[in-house]
Write a protein that holds these residues in place. Structure first.
Motif, short mmCIF file in Angstrom:
data_model
loop_
_atom_site.label_atom_id
_atom_site.label_comp_id
_atom_site.label_asym_id
_atom_site.label_seq_id
_atom_site.Cartn_x
_atom_site.Cartn_y
_atom_site.Cartn_z
N LYS A 236 -3.10 0.34 -3.99
CA LYS A 236 -3.12 -0.86 -3.15
C LYS A 236 -3.06 -2.10 -4.03
CE LYS A 236 -5.58 -3.20 0.61
NZ LYS A 236 -6.72 -3.12 1.56
N ASP B 268 -5.21 5.73 1.13
CA ASP B 268 -4.65 4.85 0.11
C ASP B 268 -4.68 5.54 -1.26
OD1 ASP B 268 -4.56 3.07 2.16
OD2 ASP B 268 -5.93 1.59 1.27
N ILE C 97 0.84 -1.19 0.00
CA ILE C 97 0.00 0.00 0.00
C ILE C 97 0.88 1.25 0.00
CG2 ILE C 97 -1.88 1.22 1.17
CD1 ILE C 97 -2.43 -1.44 2.68
#
Length: 294
Positions: free
Chosen positions: A163, A160, A152
């Motif tokens: 990912k 995020d 990540i």
């Protein structure tokens, strides 16, 4: 005693231990705890062990100005909370000290953990994290023993931005959740004229299926649609060298085509042809009737 003098004495003690092929016991402390290895044929140096298996083996934690190194714990460990687990399971940490306000003691900018199966983690987990100086996570690599794998990348707000996730059964997902995400393969350009594309590829794309969402051409069958006469179609072809509403070969070579839009245009022409055929069939049937009645 000044700190510099302590460092010198420690260095001398350590060198003497290496020269004597001895180990340093940590039971009582002091110079009297520099002992011979057992067996005496072992020429390695150990701290906290009488039978080191490497040139230098440390049983316990080594703490320096810029980092901490420690051994991993066994499965079945019990921790007070996640902060307690992190402090006890850090294998390597380096960089500036951060996170003290969150209850962590050994947390720095780079942290490598070996979490055993415990009351907090159902599976033993390898964890690598990189924080910025604000103690905000910017990178994570997580691998469960017999389980999933994650990588990540996070932004300055710990959200995020990329990912990569594998669920432990070879099902892999790559997500770019931010609205302004772009992927370039063989290129760094994402614009074509006034258009901007999220995926830009310089080269061929091969796929089993491509699904495109677009408008459709059923308007041709509406009552108010003005169907060009065949004479108008013939005239346009003679003057332009291509069907009306269809881009020319030169336009396609220089600007390319939108798959969804092009399919709609082709369908439009198929539907127009269908109407011409229906009209021609009516005329043919009328002619047959007239001939039959003569």
């Amino acid at each position: 005693m000044k700190k510099s003098t302590q460092v010198v004495l420690l260095g001398v003690l350590f060198l003497n231990a290496i020269m004597a092929t001895a180990q340093i016991s940590t039971s009582n402390g002091g110079a009297t705890n520099v002992l011979a290895n057992s067996p005496s044929t072992n020429t390695n140096v150990g701290i906290g062990t009488t039978n080191p298996s490497a040139k230098l083996e440390v049983i316990g934690t080594v703490k320096a100005t810029q980092g901490i190194f420690s051994k991993s714990l066994t499965n079945g460990s019990v921790f007070i909370n996640s902060a307690d687990r992190n402090d006890k399971c850090v294998v390597l940490t380096a960089g500036s000290i951060i996170g003290t306000g969150s209850g962590y003691v050994n947390t720095r900018m780079l942290n490598f953990y070996d979490f055993p199966q415990s009351n907090i983690d159902t599976k033993a987990t390898l964890y690598l994290g990189i924080e910025d100086r604000n103690d905000f996570g910017r990178y994570r690599f997580i691998a469960e023993t017999g389980g999933n794998t994650q990588m990540i990348i996070l932004n300055k707000s710990q959200q995020d931005v990329m990912k990569l996730y594998e669920d432990g059964n070879d099902n892999v997902t790559l997500t770019l959740p931010k609205a302004n995400s772009f992927i370039g393969i063989g290129t760094t350009s994402f614009t074509d004229g006034t258009d901007t594309y999220r995926l830009s590829v310089k080269g061929a794309i091969r796929a089993d299926r491509v699904k495109v969402y677009t408008t459709w051409a059923d308007f041709v069958f509406e009552k108010n649609y003005k169907l060009p006469t065949l004479e108008e179609v013939e005239k346009h072809i003679a003057e332009k060298g291509h069907l009306k509403d269809i881009p020319s070969a030169k336009e396609v070579e220089t600007k390319g085509i939108e798959l969804g839009e092009m399919n709609k245009l082709l369908l439009q022409k198929v539907e127009e042809l269908t109407l011409y055929i229906i009209e021609m069939n009516k005329e043919i049937q009328q002619m047959k009737t007239q001939i039959k009645n003569q």
